[in-house]
Design an enzyme around this catalytic site. Sequence first.
Site, PDB file in Angstrom:
ATOM      1  N   ASP A  85      -3.547   2.571  15.185  1.00 50.52           N
ATOM      2  CA  ASP A  85      -4.037   1.263  14.722  1.00 50.52           C
ATOM      3  C   ASP A  85      -3.933   0.281  15.879  1.00 50.52           C
ATOM      4  O   ASP A  85      -2.979   0.340  16.658  1.00 50.52           O
ATOM      5  CB  ASP A  85      -3.201   0.755  13.528  1.00 50.52           C
ATOM      6  CG  ASP A  85      -3.960  -0.271  12.684  1.00 50.52           C
ATOM      7  OD1 ASP A  85      -4.451  -1.270  13.254  1.00 50.52           O
ATOM      8  OD2 ASP A  85      -4.048  -0.075  11.470  1.00 50.52           O
ATOM      9  N   ALA A 108      -1.265   0.291  10.394  1.00 49.47           N
ATOM     10  CA  ALA A 108      -0.501  -0.962  10.396  1.00 49.47           C
ATOM     11  C   ALA A 108      -0.589  -1.704   9.054  1.00 49.47           C
ATOM     12  O   ALA A 108      -1.641  -1.651   8.408  1.00 49.47           O
ATOM     13  CB  ALA A 108      -1.046  -1.860  11.515  1.00 49.47           C
ATOM     14  N   PRO A 109       0.480  -2.338   8.594  1.00 41.28           N
ATOM     15  CA  PRO A 109       1.790  -2.464   9.270  1.00 41.28           C
ATOM     16  C   PRO A 109       2.720  -1.264   9.059  1.00 41.28           C
ATOM     17  O   PRO A 109       3.787  -1.206   9.638  1.00 41.28           O
ATOM     18  CB  PRO A 109       2.386  -3.710   8.613  1.00 41.28           C
ATOM     19  CG  PRO A 109       1.779  -3.717   7.228  1.00 41.28           C
ATOM     20  CD  PRO A 109       0.402  -3.152   7.375  1.00 41.28           C
ATOM     21  N   GLY A 110       2.294  -0.288   8.222  1.00 39.02           N
ATOM     22  CA  GLY A 110       3.099   0.934   8.199  1.00 39.02           C
ATOM     23  C   GLY A 110       3.568   1.418   6.834  1.00 39.02           C
ATOM     24  O   GLY A 110       4.480   2.250   6.762  1.00 39.02           O
ATOM     25  N   GLY A 111       2.947   0.928   5.768  1.00 43.10           N
ATOM     26  CA  GLY A 111       3.370   1.358   4.420  1.00 43.10           C
ATOM     27  C   GLY A 111       3.256   2.863   4.206  1.00 43.10           C
ATOM     28  O   GLY A 111       4.135   3.490   3.614  1.00 43.10           O
ATOM     29  N   ASP A 158      -9.188   3.837  18.385  1.00 39.23           N
ATOM     30  CA  ASP A 158     -10.095   3.813  17.232  1.00 39.23           C
ATOM     31  C   ASP A 158      -9.809   5.047  16.358  1.00 39.23           C
ATOM     32  O   ASP A 158      -9.857   6.177  16.847  1.00 39.23           O
ATOM     33  CB  ASP A 158     -11.542   3.830  17.744  1.00 39.23           C
ATOM     34  CG  ASP A 158     -12.552   3.759  16.592  1.00 39.23           C
ATOM     35  OD1 ASP A 158     -12.125   3.844  15.418  1.00 39.23           O
ATOM     36  OD2 ASP A 158     -13.751   3.633  16.878  1.00 39.23           O
ATOM     37  N   SER A 192       0.830  -1.226   0.000  1.00 32.76           N
ATOM     38  CA  SER A 192       0.000   0.000   0.000  1.00 32.76           C
ATOM     39  C   SER A 192       0.851   1.258   0.000  1.00 32.76           C
ATOM     40  O   SER A 192       0.345   2.341  -0.266  1.00 32.76           O
ATOM     41  CB  SER A 192      -0.871   0.100   1.232  1.00 32.76           C
ATOM     42  OG  SER A 192      -1.409  -1.081   1.596  1.00 32.76           O
ATOM     43  N   ASP A 201      -6.163   5.177   5.795  1.00 33.46           N
ATOM     44  CA  ASP A 201      -6.307   4.036   4.879  1.00 33.46           C
ATOM     45  C   ASP A 201      -7.209   2.965   5.499  1.00 33.46           C
ATOM     46  O   ASP A 201      -7.084   1.787   5.202  1.00 33.46           O
ATOM     47  CB  ASP A 201      -4.896   3.475   4.589  1.00 33.46           C
ATOM     48  CG  ASP A 201      -4.871   2.484   3.429  1.00 33.46           C
ATOM     49  OD1 ASP A 201      -5.822   2.488   2.631  1.00 33.46           O
ATOM     50  OD2 ASP A 201      -3.898   1.713   3.328  1.00 33.46           O
ATOM     51  N   LYS A 244     -13.690   3.680   0.323  1.00 31.80           N
ATOM     52  CA  LYS A 244     -13.936   2.320  -0.166  1.00 31.80           C
ATOM     53  C   LYS A 244     -15.157   2.340  -1.083  1.00 31.80           C
ATOM     54  O   LYS A 244     -16.181   2.941  -0.756  1.00 31.80           O
ATOM     55  CB  LYS A 244     -14.190   1.438   1.065  1.00 31.80           C
ATOM     56  CG  LYS A 244     -14.570   0.041   0.766  1.00 31.80           C
ATOM     57  CD  LYS A 244     -13.353  -0.862   0.801  1.00 31.80           C
ATOM     58  CE  LYS A 244     -13.715  -2.253   0.314  1.00 31.80           C
ATOM     59  NZ  LYS A 244     -12.991  -2.683  -0.874  1.00 31.80           N
TER      60      LYS A 244
HETATM   61  C1  LIG Z   1      -5.525  -1.324   4.586  1.00 29.80           C
HETATM   62  S1  LIG Z   1      -4.845  -1.453   6.157  1.00 29.80           S
HETATM   63  C2  LIG Z   1      -3.733  -0.110   6.243  1.00 29.80           C
HETATM   64  C3  LIG Z   1      -2.455  -0.361   5.501  1.00 29.80           C
HETATM   65  C4  LIG Z   1      -1.448   0.737   5.728  1.00 29.80           C
HETATM   66  N1  LIG Z   1      -1.876   2.011   5.164  1.00 29.80           N
HETATM   67  C5  LIG Z   1      -0.123   0.380   5.134  1.00 29.80           C
HETATM   68  O1  LIG Z   1       0.273   1.035   4.148  1.00 29.80           O
HETATM   69  O2  LIG Z   1       0.547  -0.531   5.629  1.00 29.80           O
HETATM   70  C6  LIG Z   1      -6.130  -0.905   7.175  1.00 29.80           C
HETATM   71  C7  LIG Z   1      -5.788  -0.836   8.641  1.00 29.80           C
HETATM   72  O3  LIG Z   1      -6.834  -0.147   9.314  1.00 29.80           O
HETATM   73  C8  LIG Z   1      -6.963  -0.690  10.611  1.00 29.80           C
HETATM   74  N2  LIG Z   1      -8.280  -0.324  11.115  1.00 29.80           N
HETATM   75  C9  LIG Z   1      -9.504  -0.717  10.691  1.00 29.80           C
HETATM   76  N3  LIG Z   1     -10.474  -0.105  11.386  1.00 29.80           N
HETATM   77  C10 LIG Z   1      -9.844   0.704  12.281  1.00 29.80           C
HETATM   78  C11 LIG Z   1     -10.305   1.607  13.278  1.00 29.80           C
HETATM   79  N4  LIG Z   1     -11.620   1.813  13.482  1.00 29.80           N
HETATM   80  N5  LIG Z   1      -9.379   2.251  14.004  1.00 29.80           N
HETATM   81  C12 LIG Z   1      -8.046   2.068  13.802  1.00 29.80           C
HETATM   82  N6  LIG Z   1      -7.564   1.240  12.858  1.00 29.80           N
HETATM   83  C13 LIG Z   1      -8.458   0.561  12.109  1.00 29.80           C
HETATM   84  C14 LIG Z   1      -6.721  -2.166  10.445  1.00 29.80           C
HETATM   85  O4  LIG Z   1      -6.252  -2.720  11.647  1.00 29.80           O
HETATM   86  C15 LIG Z   1      -5.642  -2.185   9.319  1.00 29.80           C
HETATM   87  O5  LIG Z   1      -4.358  -2.297   9.886  1.00 29.80           O
END
Ligand SMILES: C[S@@+](CC[C@H](N)C(=O)[O-])C[C@H]1O[C@@H](n2cnc3c(N)ncnc32)[C@H](O)[C@@H]1O
Length: 355
Positions: free
Chosen positions: A241, A222-225, A261, A189, A277, A306
């Site tokens: 996250d 997470a994971p941090g991209g 959250d 990502s 994201d 989305k």
């Molecule tokens: C698509 S991934 C993010 C990838 C990230 N941008 C990267 O580049 O590695 C979506 C993330 O959103 C987190 N997530 C989903 N709902 C959330 C919420 N309400 N609060 C915090 N994190 C949330 C998930 O745990 C997941 O790690």
Amino acid sequence: MSDLDRLLLQCRAGFEKEAAAEITDQCAALGIYGYCTLNSDDGYLLFHLQQPEDGERALRELRFREFIFIRQWALVGECLELAPDDRIGQISALLQDLPTATELWVEYPDTTEGREMARFARKFGSALAQHLRRNGGLEKQSRNRAQRLLLFTLSGSQLYLGYAPVRNSAPWPMGLPRLKFPKDAPSRSTLKLEEAWHWFIPREEWDTRLAHSSTAVDLGAAPGGWTWQLVQRSMFVTAVDNGPMQPALMESGQVRHVQEDAYRFVPDQPVNLMVCDVVDKPVKTAAMAADWVLNGYCNEAIFNLKLPMKQRYQEVIGCLNLIAERCMQAGVAYELLTRHLYHDREEVTCLLRRL
Ligand SMILES: C[S@@+](CC[C@H](N)C(=O)[O-])C[C@H]1O[C@@H](n2cnc3c(N)ncnc32)[C@H](O)[C@@H]1O
């Protein structure tokens, strides 16, 4: 050559209907009417103009930068069938009817079949450009209103020929910035955020808007991209996250991981940039991004919406309208850009900021 009476619009394969709805709406707003022809998964479509003379006005007055699903465009004529010998000669003759251009791009549909044309496009494009330069078919000087010739090849003999303004079309062939995956980034990502910067933030503004030592919040990090990209710009990042961040990224000392959250998190101090994201209801993310910018929690926000399974275009427009209404009610001048990036799949990416 036949009239230039249609717009050729490129998009991600499978999103032809969204691009069709978009061009139809955008043209209608200018009083330009027509109809689309498309096949699902072709990666392009045609908008046939009721009045061919409107084509030039569409190229001039619609703002390419504001398109969402349309990656590249050109005003073209009907599909040409070239005889196998002297294709360069045949095209040069047809170019007499087109405005003089400063450059030539040969493109093809971004589909499995289309990509088989990549080698031909490269070789043929450079031979044709050389021929045109020698014969005065391409201008040397680039002017403000420079045009680019576009050959859109479906096969070695079938193609569309047309043009688009250099400054009002994609800055990369086929609307695809070539980005290299950084080997130590925590997730694929990462390229989404980098691509968003390329589309949304003029290069000369990167040093102020993505300034070294400035602050950012990454929601759903997470994971941090995305955090990795921010750290590469020497920014200090709060990564929100519940999931784990890549340990190597945390060792940079520039990241604080908060397990909260994303939709409830409020920063202690305003930050320069918020990125999000999280995969959730698009309207929820749109409202949250508007809150962040209007409450002054950040100067600008980059976030994903989305897409639903159906009514994808309508859903995006609904979210953008919600943000626009919120900004107008607050009396805030704003910039809102949205794009279906190459690295996006079932989502679009937006940038919102106060002006
Ligand atoms: C698509 S991934 C993010 C990838 C990230 N941008 C990267 O580049 O590695 C979506 C993330 O959103 C987190 N997530 C989903 N709902 C959330 C919420 N309400 N609060 C915090 N994190 C949330 C998930 O745990 C997941 O790690």
